[in-house]
Design a protein around this motif. Structure first.
Motif, mmCIF file in Angstrom:
data_model
loop_
_atom_site.group_PDB
_atom_site.id
_atom_site.type_symbol
_atom_site.label_atom_id
_atom_site.label_comp_id
_atom_site.label_asym_id
_atom_site.label_seq_id
_atom_site.Cartn_x
_atom_site.Cartn_y
_atom_site.Cartn_z
ATOM 1 N N SER A 79 28.543 -62.802 -45.198
ATOM 2 C CA SER A 79 28.697 -63.683 -44.050
ATOM 3 C C SER A 79 28.335 -62.952 -42.751
ATOM 4 N N ASP A 80 28.697 -61.678 -42.675
ATOM 5 C CA ASP A 80 28.319 -60.892 -41.494
ATOM 6 C C ASP A 80 26.802 -60.690 -41.433
ATOM 7 N N LEU A 81 26.161 -60.487 -42.586
ATOM 8 C CA LEU A 81 24.691 -60.377 -42.590
ATOM 9 C C LEU A 81 24.083 -61.706 -42.156
ATOM 10 N N ARG A 150 22.621 -62.138 -32.337
ATOM 11 C CA ARG A 150 23.781 -61.420 -31.820
ATOM 12 C C ARG A 150 24.771 -62.403 -31.225
ATOM 13 N N ARG A 151 25.944 -61.868 -30.877
ATOM 14 C CA ARG A 151 26.973 -62.712 -30.252
ATOM 15 C C ARG A 151 26.613 -63.012 -28.800
ATOM 16 N N GLY A 152 25.918 -62.098 -28.176
ATOM 17 C CA GLY A 152 25.513 -62.278 -26.784
ATOM 18 C C GLY A 152 24.196 -63.034 -26.719
ATOM 19 N N ILE A 218 27.702 -66.148 -34.606
ATOM 20 C CA ILE A 218 28.824 -65.348 -35.123
ATOM 21 C C ILE A 218 29.310 -66.072 -36.380
ATOM 22 N N ASP A 219 29.918 -65.344 -37.309
ATOM 23 C CA ASP A 219 30.519 -66.043 -38.446
ATOM 24 C C ASP A 219 32.005 -66.239 -38.163
ATOM 25 N N ILE A 220 32.553 -67.327 -38.707
ATOM 26 C CA ILE A 220 33.952 -67.667 -38.426
ATOM 27 C C ILE A 220 34.844 -67.023 -39.478
ATOM 28 N N SER A 221 35.325 -65.846 -39.168
ATOM 29 C CA SER A 221 36.228 -65.140 -40.076
ATOM 30 C C SER A 221 37.658 -65.164 -39.550
ATOM 31 N N ASP A 222 37.817 -65.196 -38.228
ATOM 32 C CA ASP A 222 39.158 -65.135 -37.620
ATOM 33 C C ASP A 222 39.641 -66.485 -37.100
HETATM 34 MG MG LIG Z 1 31.750 -61.371 -38.541
#
Ligand SMILES: [Mg+2]
Length: 328
Positions: A79-81, A150-152, A218-222
């Motif tokens: 998921s991060d990839l 990226r997130r930015g 971004i992936d939704i992990s949190d």
């Molecule tokens: Mg992540």
């Protein structure tokens, strides 16, 4: 590990041979069996690396189905990839085990290898040690140079889009927690109420399709709001989420609205992708090319605030904020 179940034997017995048979990755020059693996990164590509560790008691209950753990440990990393728009090259697995439990290892390896085969990710290295149960996976991937998401990078006016549906993992965790407080047996790996908690997706196809289209991802992990907060902070803008547009997992059906809202907005481990799409980038074209629904849930705004609004535009409270594993 010692005796007949040496470190080498465990990895080879449960992972190396099935992994080699199931996957023949292009970039893999040398897999398990030497001092280190050798992988080729194509010219013009950058190496992408991520690591994630699951610890018993912190991230999962001691009797969590082992096949699901194998799946989740890899899915969280893939998921991060995906969130970077990367293609997986290989994975490394580090297992800390309290002892050699062959039934557990068999289930765990089946869950891990099934997803590895599906995603075309060879296991290129492994390591076992004795201690309290912990699972650490490192993934390696590649992305065309300069194209990593990226997130930015999000800008005010961009549409905020999410893949799949939200809240299912939190609903499953609530279900598991209630069963335990009632003294009932834990769910097995086929339990439908825990389907999303046990078998999260890895949206690699969505991530790939977002390259050169999304401005930030971004992936939704949190949890949606926590991860949206990260995206906003990195992008230097705010966001407005329209609650009625948020796609809810079918597992939330029948739940009271405040509880459903808490699961969908603040629950973690859904592993969907959240991204900012410029207003001139057609969503239908993108949606047509991926295997998950894509839903516009709001937009990026000026400032640094994340707000949630109802159908009339009135502000809503999200419910319990952020996902802190077993804290809530
Ligand atoms: Mg992540």
């Amino acid at each position: 590990m010692s005796g007949t179940d040496s470190e080498f034997d465990l990895i080879r017995r449960y992972f190396a041979e099935p992994a080699a048979a199931a996957t023949a990755a292009e970039g893999l020059r040398l897999g398990i069996g030497d001092d280190a693996a050798l992988l080729a990164v194509r010219p013009g590509y950058e190496l992408v690396v991520a690591v994630d560790t699951l610890v018993e008691g912190t991230h999962f209950f001691p009797d969590h189905p082992p096949a699901s753990l194998g799946h989740k440990a890899l899915a969280a990393n893939l998921s991060d990839l995906a969130a970077m728009g990367a293609e997986p090259l290989g994975a490394l697995l580090s297992l800390v085990l309290p002892g050699v439990d062959h039934a557990w290892l068999k289930g765990f390896s089946q869950g891990f290898l099934a997803l590895a085969g599906e995603a075309g990710v060879p296991l290129v290295g492994g390591d076992t040690n004795r201690g309290p149960l912990a699972i650490s996976v490192t993934v390696l991937g590649e992305v065309p140079a300069g194209q990593a998401l990226r997130r930015g990078g999000a800008r005010p006016g961009d549409r905020l889009v999410v893949s799949g549906a939200l809240g299912g993992a939190a609903a499953g965790l609530a279900h598991e927690t209630h069963r335990r407080t009632r003294g009932e047996a834990p769910a097995d790996s086929g339990n439908t109420a825990c389907a999303r908690l046990f078998w999260p997706p890895a949206r690699l196809g969505v991530g790939r399709a977002l390259r050169n289209r999304a401005r930030a991802a971004i992936d939704i992990s949190d949890g949606l709001l926590a991860d949206l907060g990260h995206l906003c902070a990195a992008s230097g803008c705010g966001a407005r989420v329209e609650w009625p547009q948020v796609p809810l997992d079918p597992l939330l059906e029948g739940m009271a609205e405040p509880e459903a809202r808490a699961c969908a907005l603040a629950g973690g481990e859904d592993y969907e992708l959240l991204f900012a799409l410029p207003s001139d980038e057609p969503l239908d074209l993108l949606a047509f090319s991926v295997d998950a629904p894509l839903t516009v849930i709001g937009e990026m705004t000026e400032g640094d605030e994340v707000t949630i609004v109802d159908a009339r535009g009135a502000r809503l409270e999200p419910g319990r904020a952020g996902h802190d594993h077993f804290a809530g």
